[in-house]
Design an enzyme around this catalytic site. Structure first.
Site, short mmCIF file in Angstrom:
data_model
loop_
_atom_site.label_atom_id
_atom_site.label_comp_id
_atom_site.label_asym_id
_atom_site.label_seq_id
_atom_site.Cartn_x
_atom_site.Cartn_y
_atom_site.Cartn_z
N GLN B 10 0.86 -1.19 0.00
CA GLN B 10 0.00 0.00 0.00
C GLN B 10 0.89 1.24 0.00
OE1 GLN B 10 -2.87 -0.34 3.07
NE2 GLN B 10 -3.77 1.68 2.73
N SER B 89 4.68 -6.05 2.82
CA SER B 89 3.38 -5.95 3.50
C SER B 89 2.29 -6.59 2.64
CB SER B 89 3.08 -4.48 3.82
OG SER B 89 1.97 -4.37 4.65
N LEU B 90 1.35 -5.82 2.12
CA LEU B 90 0.32 -6.36 1.23
C LEU B 90 0.95 -7.12 0.05
CD1 LEU B 90 -2.53 -6.35 -0.26
CD2 LEU B 90 -1.71 -4.24 -1.31
N ARG B 114 -8.30 -8.47 3.91
CA ARG B 114 -7.24 -7.88 4.74
C ARG B 114 -7.50 -6.37 4.91
NH1 ARG B 114 -2.04 -5.46 3.96
NH2 ARG B 114 -0.39 -6.37 5.25
N HIS B 197 0.75 -3.45 11.43
CA HIS B 197 1.87 -4.29 11.89
C HIS B 197 2.21 -4.06 13.37
CE1 HIS B 197 2.34 -5.51 7.77
NE2 HIS B 197 2.44 -4.25 7.41
N GLN B 246 1.81 -11.72 10.02
CA GLN B 246 2.33 -10.47 9.46
C GLN B 246 1.53 -9.24 9.89
OE1 GLN B 246 1.22 -8.63 6.10
NE2 GLN B 246 3.02 -9.11 4.85
#
Lengths: 230, 297
Positions: B10, B89-90, B114, B197, B246
Site C-alpha cells: 500500500q 506488507s500487502l 485484509r 503491523h 504479518q
C-alpha cells in the site's frame, strides 16, 4: 643678584629653571607632533612587536580534511583603540565520503572578525574575536514525498545550503621568535541556515525542516599556526 | 547471479494505474474484469479515472495494488526468470499469488478481506504511524520499549536509517519525543489512520486468519521470502502461519532483501505500481541492480 646667579647655575645644570620648563614643554610638543605625523611609529613604539600582518592555517581543520586559512590585519585607527585587529578567515575543504542525513562539507566559507587584544599587545597575547561567517554547505538530506506512507521511500538528495553564523571565540596568540604564530582558540557560533525550507504536505502538520548537521549552536575550536609579517 | 521479483505494498498507488496495461494486454484485461466481478464494484473505474483521494480508501487501495501487480506479472509474455520472490506488507499476497501458492481469485479476496479487517481495527482504536529517519534500528526499538502504558512498536524496517513505528496516537507521540532526544534526524507522523503491523491489529489478524483458512495454499514454485522472518518457508502451512502473523508483526524488509542478496539475488525487479521498492533495494544493497518489470507492448 644672588638669585639670578643661582638661577643661571641651575639652568646650566638643567634643573628647575624656566629654561628647563620651556625645554620640557618643547619635548612634549615634539612627541605630540610625532604622534600626529607618524602614528604608525608611535603604535610600534608602544608595542612589543612591530608586525601588521599575520597569516596562517588551522591545523585542527586538517584532521577533519578541511582547509582553513586566516589572515589578520592590524587596523587600529578607526575606533581610536590600539588593540583592534581585523581578521579574515576562509575555508575550503576537500571532498569527503558521503554520510546520509548529515552535512557533508563546507564548499566554501568566509568570515570577518573584529579581534580585541585587551592587554594592548596586539598581535600577541589573549584576545576576544567577534564576527560572522557565511558558508555554503553540501548536504544529503531526506526529501519527504507528497503523500508519505508507511511504505514510502524517503530519498536522500544533495542540497547546497547557505548559512550565516555569528561567532565569538577567545584565544591566545603566541609569537615565537617574533615570527612564528601559535594560536589556540575556542568559542561558539550561532547558526542560521536559511535556504532550505520544506512544508510537510500532511494535514495539520507543518514543520520547518532543520537541515541535519546545522545545529543552532556549534562549538568552534582550533589551533592556528602561521607567520607574523611586517 | 539470479533475479528476484519484489511486489510493492500500500502506498504505491497512483491515479491512472493499470490503464495502459488494461489497454495493451488481453490477459490483464481479463484479470481486471474478473476482479470487478469478484469485488462487486468496478475497481478499474477508480484505478483509471479516480482521484488520488478515491484511491486512498482502504477498501480500494489494497485490492488495486494487488490487482495491478499480479496482472502485470501474469500478463507478461516472457515472464522474468525469478529464482525468488518477496512482497512488502500487502505485496506478500501478490508474491504468493505470483509464486503459485494462491490462485488469483483467492489472492484478490484475501487482499480485500485484509483491507476491510485492517480498516475495522483502525476505527476501533485511535492509532497512527510515524517514519523515523536517520537512527539505527536498535535505538528505535529501545525508544519504543521505553514508552510505558502505551502500545508502540517498530513496524516497518524499510531500509537502513528509515524505520516506521506504529501504535496508539499517544504512544507514537511519546516515542517520537524520545527518538528526537536519541538523535533521530527526523520523525514524521504519517497521515494514516491505523497502527499497521502492531498488536493493535489483533482483531484484523483474527479476521484474516479465518479468511486464510478457507483458501487453499500450494507449495511455492520459487522461494517466497516472508516479512515476519525475512526468510522463505517451505511448506504451505508455514507460509500460511507467517502470512497471518504479518498483520501484528513488523515488516522486516531490510533483512528480507539482505537475505535474498546472500542467497544470490543480484537483480531485483519491482512488479507493480510505482518504484518505491527499487529505491529501498538500492539503499539496502547499493551493489544490487534494481529495475521494474516492464509492461508488455
Amino acid at each position: 643678584m644672588k638669585n639670578w646667579i643661582l638661577l643661571y647655575a641651575a639652568s646650566l645644570l638643567g634643573i628647575g629653571s624656566p629654561s628647563l620648563l620651556l625645554a620640557q614643554k618643547k619635548d612634549k610638543i615634539k612627541i605630540d607632533r610625532s604622534l600626529r605625523d607618524t602614528s604608525a611609529r608611535y603604535v610600534f613604539h608602544l608595542d612589543n612587536l612591530p608586525r601588521r600582518h599575520v597569516v596562517g592555517f588551522n591545523i585542527v581543520a586538517l584532521f577533519a580534511r578541511n582547509a582553513h586559512v586566516f589572515y589578520e590585519w592590524r587596523a587600529r585607527s578607526f575606533l581610536g583603540l590600539r588593540q583592534q585587529v581585523i581578521a579574515g578567515r576562509f575555508s575550503q575543504p576537500s571532498p569527503r565520503t558521503e554520510v546520509p542525513y548529515k552535512v557533508q562539507s563546507t564548499l566554501l566559507g568566509y568570515g570577518l572578525e573584529l579581534v580585541f587584544y585587551p592587554l594592548n599587545r596586539a598581535p600577541r597575547g589573549p584576545y576576544l574575536a567577534f564576527g560572522g561567517s557565511y558558508r555554503w554547505l553540501n548536504a544529503r538530506i531526506p526529501v519527504i514525498p507528497d503523500d508519505p506512507s508507511p511504505e514510502s521511500s524517503f530519498p536522500l538528495v544533495r542540497k547546497k545550503i547557505s548559512m550565516f553564523s555569528a561567532t565569538g571565540v577567545a584565544g591566545w596568540q603566541f609569537i615565537a621568535g617574533n615570527w612564528f604564530v601559535v594560536n589556540p582558540f575556542a568559542g561558539a557560533a550561532l547558526n542560521f541556515p536559511f535556504t532550505y525550507f520544506q512544508e510537510i504536505p500532511v494535514p495539520d502538520y507543518q514543520d520547518q525542516v532543520r537541515v541535519p548537521g546545522t545545529a543552532p549552536v556549534t562549538v568552534r575550536f582550533g589551533l592556528l599556526l602561521g607567520l607574523a609579517i611586517k | 547471479m539470479s533475479t528476484a521479483i519484489v511486489f510493492p505494498g500500500q502506498g504505491s498507488q497512483f491515479p491512472g494505474m493499470g490503464r495502459s496495461l488494461y489497454e495493451k494486454s488481453s490477459t490483464a484485461r481479463a484479470l481486471f474484469e474478473r476482479a470487478n466481478s469478484l469485488l462487486g464494484f468496478r475497481i478499474t473505474d477508480i484505478m483509471f479515472e479516480g482521484q488520488a483521494e478515491d484511491l486512498k480508501a482502504t477498501r480500494v487501495t489494497q485490492p488495486a495494488v494487488f490487482l495491478h501487480s499480479v496482472a502485470l506479472y501474469l500478463s507478461a509474455a516472457r515472464k522474468p526468470e525469478a529464482s525468488m520472490m518477496a512482497g512488502h506488507s500487502l505485496g506478500e499476497i501478490s508474491a504468493l499469488t505470483a509464486a503459485g501458492v494462491l490462485d488469483f481469485d483467492d489472492g484478490l479476496l484475501l487482499a480485500a478481506t485484509r483491507a476491510q479487517a485492517m480498516q475495522k481495527a483502525c476505527d476501533a482504536v485511535p492509532s497512527t504511524m510515524a517514519a523515523v529517519l536517520g537512527l539505527d534500528d536498535g535505538k528505535v526499538e529501545e525508544a519504543c520499549a521505553a514508552v510505558q502504558d502505551e502500545v508502540v512498536v517498530a513496524a516497518n524496517y524499510n531500509c537502513p536509517g528509515q524505520l516506521v513505528i506504529s501504535g496508539s496516537v499517544r504512544g507514537v507521540e511519546k516515542a517520537c519525543e524520545i527518538l528526537k532526544t536519541m538523535g533521530a534526524k527526523r520523525t514524521l507522523v504519517l497521515p494514516v489512520g491505523g497502527a499497521f503491523h502492531s498488536p493493535l491489529m489483533e482483531p484484523a489478524r483474527v479476521e484474516l486468519a479465518q479468511a486464510i483458512e478457507k483458501c487453499s495454499f500450494r507449495p511455492a514454485r520459487v522461494p517466497v521470502y516472508q516479512n515476519v522472518t525475512g526468510l522463505p518457508e517451505s511448506t504451505p502451512e508455514a507460509i500460511k502461519a507467517r502470512l497471518i502473523e504479518q498483520l501484528t508483526a513488523p515488516v522486516r524488509w531490510t533483512q528480507t532483501i539482505r537475505n535474498m542478496w546472500q542467497a544470490g539475488a543480484r537483480t531485483f525487479l519491482e512488479c507493480g505500481p510505482g518504484n518505491v521498492l527499487q529505491g529501498l533495494v538500492r539503499k539496502i544493497v547499493p551493489e544490487a541492480v534494481a529495475d521494474a518489470v516492464p509492461e508488455e507492448g
